[in-house]
Design a protein around this motif. Structure first.
Motif, mmCIF file in Angstrom:
data_model
loop_
_atom_site.group_PDB
_atom_site.id
_atom_site.type_symbol
_atom_site.label_atom_id
_atom_site.label_comp_id
_atom_site.label_asym_id
_atom_site.label_seq_id
_atom_site.Cartn_x
_atom_site.Cartn_y
_atom_site.Cartn_z
ATOM 1 N N UNK A 178 0.824 -1.205 0.000
ATOM 2 C CA UNK A 178 0.000 0.000 0.000
ATOM 3 C C UNK A 178 0.858 1.254 0.000
ATOM 4 N N UNK A 179 1.855 1.314 0.861
ATOM 5 C CA UNK A 179 2.795 2.437 0.901
ATOM 6 C C UNK A 179 4.164 1.946 0.460
ATOM 7 N N UNK A 180 4.821 2.748 -0.400
ATOM 8 C CA UNK A 180 6.067 2.296 -1.019
ATOM 9 C C UNK A 180 7.145 3.363 -0.875
ATOM 10 N N UNK A 181 7.542 3.614 0.360
ATOM 11 C CA UNK A 181 8.656 4.533 0.592
ATOM 12 C C UNK A 181 8.257 5.990 0.585
ATOM 13 N N UNK A 182 7.319 6.379 1.428
ATOM 14 C CA UNK A 182 6.847 7.763 1.494
ATOM 15 C C UNK A 182 7.622 8.507 2.569
ATOM 16 N N UNK A 183 8.057 9.729 2.251
ATOM 17 C CA UNK A 183 8.808 10.560 3.191
ATOM 18 C C UNK A 183 8.227 11.963 3.205
ATOM 19 N N UNK A 184 8.444 12.671 4.293
ATOM 20 C CA UNK A 184 7.947 14.037 4.405
ATOM 21 C C UNK A 184 8.416 14.691 5.677
ATOM 22 N N UNK A 185 8.063 15.972 5.808
ATOM 23 C CA UNK A 185 8.503 16.761 6.952
ATOM 24 C C UNK A 185 7.551 17.923 7.154
ATOM 25 N N UNK A 186 7.293 18.270 8.405
ATOM 26 C CA UNK A 186 6.488 19.444 8.741
ATOM 27 C C UNK A 186 6.861 19.865 10.150
ATOM 28 N N UNK A 187 6.483 21.075 10.511
ATOM 29 C CA UNK A 187 6.844 21.595 11.825
ATOM 30 C C UNK A 187 5.655 22.299 12.455
ATOM 31 N N UNK A 239 -3.453 5.705 -0.888
ATOM 32 C CA UNK A 239 -2.811 5.402 0.390
ATOM 33 C C UNK A 239 -2.863 6.529 1.396
ATOM 34 N N UNK A 240 -3.757 7.501 1.205
ATOM 35 C CA UNK A 240 -3.819 8.666 2.109
ATOM 36 C C UNK A 240 -4.156 8.253 3.540
ATOM 37 N N UNK A 241 -5.269 7.547 3.688
ATOM 38 C CA UNK A 241 -5.704 7.162 5.029
ATOM 39 C C UNK A 241 -4.725 6.193 5.669
ATOM 40 N N UNK A 242 -4.171 5.283 4.886
ATOM 41 C CA UNK A 242 -3.191 4.339 5.428
ATOM 42 C C UNK A 242 -1.967 5.068 5.950
ATOM 43 N N UNK A 243 -1.493 6.061 5.212
ATOM 44 C CA UNK A 243 -0.333 6.824 5.664
ATOM 45 C C UNK A 243 -0.661 7.606 6.926
#
Length: 762
Positions: free
Chosen positions: A182-191, A205-209
């Protein structure tokens, strides 16, 4: 909080540098920055300050509000030299003052890490000397006095589900025995102070993530890899309960309570040590901030209770979790099912709260409108479980323009992004190209560096908002979640809330009591012509059997109520509001008086219409047996809701158990004639315990007419002899023992419920 119109001039002593005093005259109420209903006030409004009195009588602005970047006409900077009298120096407008790099660095450290001025100067000296103090070390003391600055990163999140071969097909959307990535290597950042929106086509894959980032449980057969960190440290479930909150897509609220009561009970459970006056003030501020003051005395509502609108209900769900002053707020499709106006208002409110409370908001959005899209600071576009874009929302269209994808004029940016990355209606080559381009893009490499921990002080973004609602938090002990509160406090508050909710909800006990009374009169009327004769004795046994089984089966009508309550409980426990043990104890106690009253409505008509026995003492014992029996059924339903969350499955399980136990009540079959594999049921059947006790109360010591002339179907001269004919029934049954066995079963079922809940949350 300062009063409107008051002037503050905080001294900023920096050795060898001129000191600037910020003089800000507020032109509106301190809470106008929180007024969601008047967005026009916000750009020009001055954030309220929390002041501290210094030894020389001057007033110092709180660290979070020092040297704001807002350039409003009411803001002035006054240069003051340390050894000069600066009280008569001319004022200089903010926009006319050019701050040098040293002062900008000081401002960034103060705002980002909530430091004292001297600590910020010392930290900057260490940085200039080549040292690298960690954010966690710098902010240790500051975290105790409000919302800290958090940098949330997730790196290479992968999730796959292997459906077990033994799982029935109707319980899973997949195929038993197969594996789905379902998810294949998703990365991100927020503050902190930002809104990160996860968007994409259906099935991306929004809800799964979001569930993975929000520490939600993974479905059966699921496995996941990747790192989720806060300020460089792995995020744990304990950290989540203390600093985070998750708002589900469905509104999990107490429907029979008003908006104000939902918030007040949440405040009491989240902040047990908070004074009542301060708690009342915080709830009022939250009602104003979320635009709910006009409906604060209206019930939330549900299927049988008229209440507030869907948009208001969604805002209540958010406000309830904000009463715990979370630092990170996760929301699963907060605009789902709402019209464009309501959705825009929800996201506008979240954006303002993220700034004013300095919290990080992470949400999944299915199809945001243009106005909703404007409320996002960061977006993450998914396609086929992979990243297509992540970064500033305002730069997304520009990025895709460099790849040759130009958005048509006046087109919703979100629609454009989803349209070009939708694998169901777009060529696979185009989607794969977008995914590969993002991997190679310079912004993607920069994002990966930050995720790997190479973030410096210059990378930290300054949040414009100020912590308004949490101004008194943690410094006064407020904000401590229930993990640190006593079990007794949690039980007392849950008892109060449960009593109010059950007494107002017609589907819980009011409606059930009415139906109990109707069915009791109906069954009693059917058997009202029976007398104490040989030919009527068997029918009197049947009457008791149906008189007890009818209310036990009608208890399943509360399954939707308790199933909804279980979902509310799951949300509240995961967010750290209280513990499973407190919930089990409170529900066990609070339901006793309600079951007692409904039992009265069920027993009184039936007992006297059928004329079970003229003795009042036996009526009390008959009532106590019925009360204990119905409470066992209540406990069975609660334990079942801890096992399954599907109404049809629960209905089948509860009805099957009740039917099986009813067969072994003592009149239909002799347990000795039952195969040994089923015989044990007769020893634990609550129907057997109550039937043995109630038949004794009906027949023991009673004379049966017609025995001398009886030829067929004779039971003996009295009820004692008649009971001896039946293998299970007896005139010597101990009523107290039967009541004790029933309550033992009720307690055991509640213990099983607690164990199941512990397993679920561990």
């Amino acid at each position: 909080l300062p009063r409107a119109g008051r002037t503050y001039r905080p001294p900023i002593p920096v050795p060898g540098r001129p000191t600037y005093t910020l003089s800000r005259r507020t032109t509106a109420s301190p809470f106008s920055i929180m007024m969601r209903s008047s967005p026009s006030l916000i750009p020009g409004a001055t954030p309220p300050f929390v002041s501290e009195n210094t030894e020389d009588g001057s007033t110092q602005v709180s660290r979070a509000c020092l040297l704001s970047d807002q350039k409003t006409p009411s803001s002035t900077l006054r240069p003051m030299w340390k050894d000069s009298n600066s009280s008569k120096m001319p004022e200089i407008h903010t926009s006319a003052v050019k701050m040098d790099k040293f002062e900008n660095d000081i401002k960034a450290l103060i705002a980002a890490h909530r430091l004292d001025l001297q600590d910020a100067v010392n930290a900057l000296d260490k940085l200039q000397a080549g040292q690298s103090p960690k954010c966690a070390q710098i902010s240790t003391e500051a975290k105790e006095h409000g919302h800290a600055k958090y940098i949330f990163t997730f790196d290479d999140i992968k999730l796959k589900v292997t459906v077990p071969w033994w799982m029935p097909g109707f319980l899973t959307p997949g195929t038993p025995g197969q594996t789905k990535s379902i998810l294949k290597g998703v990365s991100g950042r927020a503050s902190s102070g930002q809104v990160l929106a996860i968007i994409g086509a259906s099935g991306s894959g929004k809800t799964t993530l979001l569930d993975r980032l929000g520490m939600m449980p993974i479905m059966t057969g699921g496995s996941t890899t990747g790192n989720i960190q806060v300020n460089g440290e792995d995020m744990t479930y304990d950290f989540f309960k203390k600093h985070c909150a998750f708002v589900n897509q469905d509104d999990r609220l107490w429907r029979a309570l008003s908006v104000d009561e939902n918030l007040m009970f949440a405040a009491k459970l989240y902040n047990p040590s908070e004074p009542d006056t301060l708690r009342r003030r915080r709830v009022d501020k939250m009602l104003t901030a979320t635009g709910l003051r006009s409906c604060k005395d209206i019930k939330v509502g549900g299927p049988l209770i008229k209440g507030i609108s869907g948009g208001q209900r969604r805002r209540v769900s958010i406000a309830v979790e904000l009463m715990g002053s979370p630092d990170l707020l996760f929301l699963d499709e907060p605009t789902s099912g709402l019209d464009a106006k309501a959705a825009a208002e929800i996201m506008s409110m979240l954006g303002e709260l993220a700034k004013t409370m300095n919290i990080l908001v992470i949400c999944s959005i299915h199809q945001p409108s243009s106005r909703t899209f404007m409320a996002f600071d960061q977006i993450l576009v998914l396609s086929k479980g992979k990243t297509v874009y992540t970064g500033a929302a305002e730069k997304s269209i520009r990025y895709f323009r460099t790849l040759g994808f130009v958005a048509p004029p006046r087109m919703n940016p979100a629609d454009f992004l989803i349209e070009i990355s939708n694998p169901d209606f777009t060529e696979a080559k185009q989607v794969d190209m977008l995914i590969n381009k993002w991997k190679d893009h310079a912004l993607g490499r920069s994002q990966s560096k930050k995720i790997l921990g190479k973030t410096t002080g210059a990378d930290i973004e300054l949040a414009d908002g100020r912590d308004v609602l949490a101004s008194h938090r943690r410094a006064s002990g407020v904000g401590t979640k229930s993990a640190d509160s006593s079990l007794v406090w949690q039980v007392v508050i849950l008892l109060h809330r449960g009593a109010l909710g059950y007494s107002r909800n017609p589907a819980a006990y009011i409606g059930r009591g009415f139906l109990y009374f109707i069915m009791s009169c109906l069954v009693g009327g059917i058997y009202s012509q029976l007398d104490y004769e040989q030919t009527d004795f068997l029918y009197r046994l049947y009457a008791i059997g149906w008189g007890l089984v009818t209310p036990s089966f009608m208890a399943v009508m509360t399954l939707p109520v308790f199933l909804h309550e279980a979902t509310v409980f799951e949300k509240e426990v995961r967010n750290g509001m209280y513990t499973p043990l407190a919930y089990v104890i409170a529900s066990f106690i609070v339901q006793i008086p309600f079951v007692f009253v409904t039992t009265m409505l069920s027993v009184i008509p039936f007992y006297w219409i059928v004329r079970i026995h003229p003795s009042g003492d036996r009526f009390i014992l008959f009532w106590m047996l019925a009360f204990s029996f119905l409470y066992v059924g209540e406990s069975l339903i609660h334990m079942s809701t801890a096992m399954f969350d599907n109404f049809l499955i629960l209905l089948g399980i509860v009805v099957s158990i009740l039917c099986t136990c009813f067969i072994f009540n003592g009149i239909f079959i002799d347990p000795e004639l039952v195969p040994w594999i089923f015989r044990w049921i007769s020893f634990i059947s609550p129907h057997s315990f109550i039937y043995r006790g109630q038949t004794k109360l009906m027949a023991a010591g009673v004379e049966l007419d017609g025995f001398d002339t009886c030829r067929i179907g004779c039971w003996g001269p009295n009820g004692d002899t008649a009971l001896e004919f039946l293998p299970v029934l007896s005139p010597n049954v101990d009523i107290g023992l039967m009541v004790g066995l029933l309550w033992t079963e009720a307690v055991v079922l509640r213990i099983f419920q607690w164990l199941l809940l512990r397993m679920k949350f561990n």
